[in-house]
Design an enzyme around this catalytic site. Structure first.
Site, short mmCIF file in Angstrom:
data_model
loop_
_atom_site.label_atom_id
_atom_site.label_comp_id
_atom_site.label_asym_id
_atom_site.label_seq_id
_atom_site.Cartn_x
_atom_site.Cartn_y
_atom_site.Cartn_z
N GLY A 91 0.79 -1.23 0.00
CA GLY A 91 0.00 0.00 0.00
C GLY A 91 0.82 1.27 0.00
N HIS A 98 7.66 7.41 6.09
CA HIS A 98 6.65 8.09 6.92
C HIS A 98 5.89 7.05 7.72
CE1 HIS A 98 4.75 7.02 3.09
NE2 HIS A 98 3.61 6.91 3.76
N HIS A 100 2.20 6.46 9.62
CA HIS A 100 0.81 6.88 9.80
C HIS A 100 0.45 6.71 11.27
CE1 HIS A 100 -0.36 6.46 5.43
NE2 HIS A 100 0.69 5.66 5.43
P1 5GP Z 1 1.44 5.52 1.82
O1 5GP Z 1 0.32 5.17 0.89
O2 5GP Z 1 2.73 5.76 1.03
O3 5GP Z 1 1.64 4.58 2.98
O4 5GP Z 1 1.04 6.89 2.49
C1 5GP Z 1 1.03 8.08 1.79
C2 5GP Z 1 -0.03 8.94 2.39
O5 5GP Z 1 0.14 10.27 1.91
C3 5GP Z 1 -1.45 8.53 2.04
O6 5GP Z 1 -2.18 8.19 3.22
C4 5GP Z 1 -2.04 9.76 1.35
O7 5GP Z 1 -3.37 10.00 1.71
C5 5GP Z 1 -1.12 10.86 1.79
N1 5GP Z 1 -1.00 11.95 0.83
C6 5GP Z 1 -0.90 11.86 -0.51
N2 5GP Z 1 -0.76 13.07 -1.07
C7 5GP Z 1 -0.76 13.95 -0.04
C8 5GP Z 1 -0.64 15.38 0.03
O8 5GP Z 1 -0.50 16.09 -0.97
N3 5GP Z 1 -0.71 15.93 1.27
C9 5GP Z 1 -0.85 15.19 2.41
N4 5GP Z 1 -0.87 15.83 3.56
N5 5GP Z 1 -0.97 13.84 2.37
C10 5GP Z 1 -0.91 13.24 1.17
#
Ligand code: 5GP
Length: 113
Positions: A91, A98, A100
């Site tokens: 995911g 990062h 969550h």
């Molecule tokens: P991943 O999917 O890589 O674990 O988490 C990336 C996160 O970044 C996702 O939960 C998504 O909603 C968030 N995200 C994507 N684009 C942006 C953005 O432009 N600003 C912020 N604050 N979050 C973002």
């Protein structure tokens, strides 16, 4: 190419910043999966936990310190979830380390995604 998070760190993209120091930034997730959903992001561009090196381990302590203090600040210290994704099958959509943090209500069993 710069990741979305590098652009946020450089203020080239807007975000709601909760906390920032020399090593990390903490922002709200743009697409929250829980009533409270923030991200703690390293300023150093490390693609994911899998690429962490021992010289970066101090960052993990910093990240978890920030997570703890942010959950207290936001009033979710009694119950929250921390997760990080490595790889698209898990995911991960942004290749920049990062974590969550989700809380503020009953969370589903599987987490986000
Ligand atoms: P991943 O999917 O890589 O674990 O988490 C990336 C996160 O970044 C996702 O939960 C998504 O909603 C968030 N995200 C994507 N684009 C942006 C953005 O432009 N600003 C912020 N604050 N979050 C973002």
């Amino acid at each position: 190419m710069a990741t979305i998070f590098e652009k946020i760190i450089k203020r080239e993209l807007p975000s709601h910043i909760h906390y920032e120091d020399e090593e990390v930034i903490c922002i709200d997730d743009k697409y929250p999966q829980a009533p409270i959903h923030f991200l703690v992001i390293t300023k150093k561009v490390i693609p994911s936990i899998h690429e962490l090196e021992s010289s970066d381990y101090y960052l993990l302590g910093k990240i978890f310190d920030v997570i703890k203090s942010m959950t207290v600040k936001l009033g979710i210290e009694d119950s929250y979830r921390v997760l990080t994704n490595h790889g698209s099958q898990a995911g991960q959509t942004v290749p920049h380390l990062h974590f969550h943090v989700l809380g503020g209500g009953k969370l589903g069993a599987k987490g986000i995604k």
